[in-house]
Design an enzyme around this catalytic site. Structure first.
Site, PDB file in Angstrom:
ATOM      1  CG  HIS A  22      -1.757   1.344   1.347  1.00  0.00           C
ATOM      2  ND1 HIS A  22      -1.715   1.987   2.386  1.00  0.00           N
ATOM      3  CD2 HIS A  22      -2.538   1.829   0.322  1.00  0.00           C
ATOM      4  CE1 HIS A  22      -2.653   2.906   2.394  1.00  0.00           C
ATOM      5  NE2 HIS A  22      -3.072   2.837   0.982  1.00  0.00           N
ATOM      6  CG  ASP A  69      -3.733   5.162  -1.852  1.00  0.00           C
ATOM      7  OD1 ASP A  69      -4.402   4.344  -1.003  1.00  0.00           O
ATOM      8  OD2 ASP A  69      -3.018   5.765  -1.104  1.00  0.00           O
ATOM      9  CE1 TYR A 118      11.478  11.878 -18.068  1.00  0.00           C
ATOM     10  CE2 TYR A 118      12.272  13.989 -18.122  1.00  0.00           C
ATOM     11  CZ  TYR A 118      11.632  13.026 -18.596  1.00  0.00           C
ATOM     12  OH  TYR A 118      11.336  13.086 -19.954  1.00  0.00           O
TER      13      TYR A 118
END
Length: 149
Positions: A22, A69, A118
């Site tokens: 998670h 989530d 990035y």
């Protein structure tokens, strides 16, 4: 072949998705993203591939087994278009559709500036590169939980 497993999900990708916990993140990237170089800096440390499919198709496969989530927070970040951060290219619209279908409701993505993307990608659990050739087909996905029944 496995029953009820999307055939786009190979053994390496399934292993990584299962191993994530998670709050861990993964990158789903287009063919122009520096996937190999970034993947070497992630937790997994190697590049994963779902070849010859679009970003939206890769999302369909991944989200068939990975909980997002949500609903507490946006769970998918998209690389913003340079100079036009609020623009949604067609590839991102298609991915948004795949996310909404998987969640059964709207689950809007949030924008991440290109160079910040990035840096966040280097902190991800893993990178999955796709066959997506359109620009800005790069996304950061946060894994959620499966509640008890």
């Amino acid at each position: 072949m496995l029953k009820n497993i999307d055939p786009a999900l190979n053994a390496d990708v399934l292993y990584a998705l299962r191993a994530m916990g998670h709050g861990d993140t993964l990158v789903i990237a287009d063919t122009n993203f520096p996937s190999d170089a970034i993947a070497r800096q992630t937790t997994l440390g190697k590049l994963l591939r779902i070849d010859n499919v679009s970003a939206a198709r890769a999302f369909e496969a991944v989200l068939s087994v990975l909980p997002l989530d949500t609903p507490l927070q946006p769970s998918v970040g998209r690389m913003e278009v340079m100079g036009a951060p609020n623009d949604l290219p067609e590839v991102q619209k298609e991915v948004q559709g795949a996310i909404d279908r998987a969640e059964g409701q709207p689950a809007p993505m949030y924008g991440i500036e290109r160079f910040a993307f990035y840096e966040k990608a280097k902190q991800a659990y893993c990178v999955i590169t796709t066959g997506e050739t359109r620009f800005y087909g790069c996304f950061l996905v946060t894994k959620g939980v499966i509640p008890p029944k």
